[in-house]
Design a protein around this motif. Structure first.
Motif, PDB file in Angstrom:
ATOM      1  N   GLU A  61       0.817  -1.216   0.000  1.00  0.00           N
ATOM      2  CA  GLU A  61       0.000   0.000   0.000  1.00  0.00           C
ATOM      3  C   GLU A  61       0.851   1.267   0.000  1.00  0.00           C
ATOM      4  N   ALA A  62       1.830   1.302  -0.910  1.00  0.00           N
ATOM      5  CA  ALA A  62       2.712   2.466  -1.022  1.00  0.00           C
ATOM      6  C   ALA A  62       2.093   3.578  -1.854  1.00  0.00           C
ATOM      7  N   ILE A  63       0.983   3.298  -2.543  1.00  0.00           N
ATOM      8  CA  ILE A  63       0.358   4.277  -3.434  1.00  0.00           C
ATOM      9  C   ILE A  63      -0.839   4.914  -2.751  1.00  0.00           C
ATOM     10  N   ALA A  64      -0.866   6.234  -2.742  1.00  0.00           N
ATOM     11  CA  ALA A  64      -1.999   6.981  -2.186  1.00  0.00           C
ATOM     12  C   ALA A  64      -2.617   7.824  -3.298  1.00  0.00           C
ATOM     13  N   ILE A  65      -3.939   7.787  -3.359  1.00  0.00           N
ATOM     14  CA  ILE A  65      -4.680   8.587  -4.332  1.00  0.00           C
ATOM     15  C   ILE A  65      -5.658   9.458  -3.559  1.00  0.00           C
ATOM     16  N   THR A  66      -5.648  10.750  -3.853  1.00  0.00           N
ATOM     17  CA  THR A  66      -6.599  11.673  -3.237  1.00  0.00           C
ATOM     18  C   THR A  66      -7.277  12.484  -4.332  1.00  0.00           C
ATOM     19  N   LEU A  67      -8.453  13.013  -4.007  1.00  0.00           N
ATOM     20  CA  LEU A  67      -9.117  13.928  -4.927  1.00  0.00           C
ATOM     21  C   LEU A  67      -8.328  15.233  -4.937  1.00  0.00           C
ATOM     22  N   ARG A  68      -8.010  15.719  -6.099  1.00  0.00           N
ATOM     23  CA  ARG A  68      -7.190  16.930  -6.218  1.00  0.00           C
ATOM     24  C   ARG A  68      -7.853  18.132  -5.567  1.00  0.00           C
ATOM     25  N   GLU A  69      -9.137  18.303  -5.769  1.00  0.00           N
ATOM     26  CA  GLU A  69      -9.842  19.490  -5.263  1.00  0.00           C
ATOM     27  C   GLU A  69      -9.967  19.510  -3.741  1.00  0.00           C
ATOM     28  N   SER A  70     -10.358  18.383  -3.155  1.00  0.00           N
ATOM     29  CA  SER A  70     -10.675  18.365  -1.727  1.00  0.00           C
ATOM     30  C   SER A  70      -9.622  17.689  -0.861  1.00  0.00           C
ATOM     31  N   GLY A  71      -8.739  16.883  -1.472  1.00  0.00           N
ATOM     32  CA  GLY A  71      -7.782  16.113  -0.694  1.00  0.00           C
ATOM     33  C   GLY A  71      -8.376  14.870  -0.069  1.00  0.00           C
ATOM     34  N   GLU A  72      -9.654  14.612  -0.355  1.00  0.00           N
ATOM     35  CA  GLU A  72     -10.330  13.433   0.195  1.00  0.00           C
ATOM     36  C   GLU A  72      -9.679  12.163  -0.351  1.00  0.00           C
ATOM     37  N   PRO A  73      -9.423  11.173   0.518  1.00  0.00           N
ATOM     38  CA  PRO A  73      -8.774   9.945   0.063  1.00  0.00           C
ATOM     39  C   PRO A  73      -9.671   9.140  -0.882  1.00  0.00           C
ATOM     40  N   VAL A  74      -9.058   8.657  -1.942  1.00  0.00           N
ATOM     41  CA  VAL A  74      -9.682   7.692  -2.844  1.00  0.00           C
ATOM     42  C   VAL A  74      -9.166   6.302  -2.476  1.00  0.00           C
ATOM     43  N   PHE A  75      -7.825   6.195  -2.322  1.00  0.00           N
ATOM     44  CA  PHE A  75      -7.194   4.955  -1.882  1.00  0.00           C
ATOM     45  C   PHE A  75      -5.918   5.306  -1.139  1.00  0.00           C
ATOM     46  N   PRO A  76      -5.609   4.658  -0.032  1.00  0.00           N
ATOM     47  CA  PRO A  76      -6.523   3.754   0.672  1.00  0.00           C
ATOM     48  C   PRO A  76      -7.691   4.543   1.281  1.00  0.00           C
ATOM     49  N   PRO A  77      -8.829   3.913   1.327  1.00  0.00           N
ATOM     50  CA  PRO A  77      -9.999   4.610   1.895  1.00  0.00           C
ATOM     51  C   PRO A  77      -9.836   4.852   3.386  1.00  0.00           C
ATOM     52  N   GLU A  78     -10.472   5.908   3.860  1.00  0.00           N
ATOM     53  CA  GLU A  78     -10.471   6.142   5.306  1.00  0.00           C
ATOM     54  C   GLU A  78     -11.246   5.020   5.967  1.00  0.00           C
ATOM     55  N   GLU A  79     -10.770   4.614   7.112  1.00  0.00           N
ATOM     56  CA  GLU A  79     -11.461   3.514   7.829  1.00  0.00           C
ATOM     57  C   GLU A  79     -12.469   4.050   8.793  1.00  0.00           C
TER      58      GLU A  79
END
Length: 77
Positions: free
Chosen positions: A59-77
């Motif tokens: 899980e070295a890759i993190a994806i967030t929404l550019r506009e809000s910074g909200e996580p796409v992956f890994p999802p918040e638990e």
């Protein structure tokens, strides 16, 4: 217009398995030390890039929404 993502690889965690490149060769590359890098830090939402993140064994890759910074992956638990 679809979502834009910010993609990061934590190279301190990356083990160079190459799974990301296998799933999304247009989204990731390995350097000479076999460390993963996103080809672009910002991209349109892309199922191949998400599959690459999900397949990373550490899980070295993190994806967030550019506009809000909200996580796409890994999802918040």
């Amino acid at each position: 217009m679809g979502d834009r993502w910010h993609v990061e690889v934590d190279r301190g965690v990356c083990i160079g398995s190459g799974m990301c490149v296998g799933h999304a060769p247009d989204g990731f590359r390995l350097d000479a030390a076999r460390q993963s890098h996103p080809r672009s830090a910002e991209t349109d939402a892309d199922e191949e890039i998400l599959a690459a993140a999900e397949s990373c064994p550490v899980e070295a890759i993190a994806i967030t929404l550019r506009e809000s910074g909200e996580p796409v992956f890994p999802p918040e638990e």
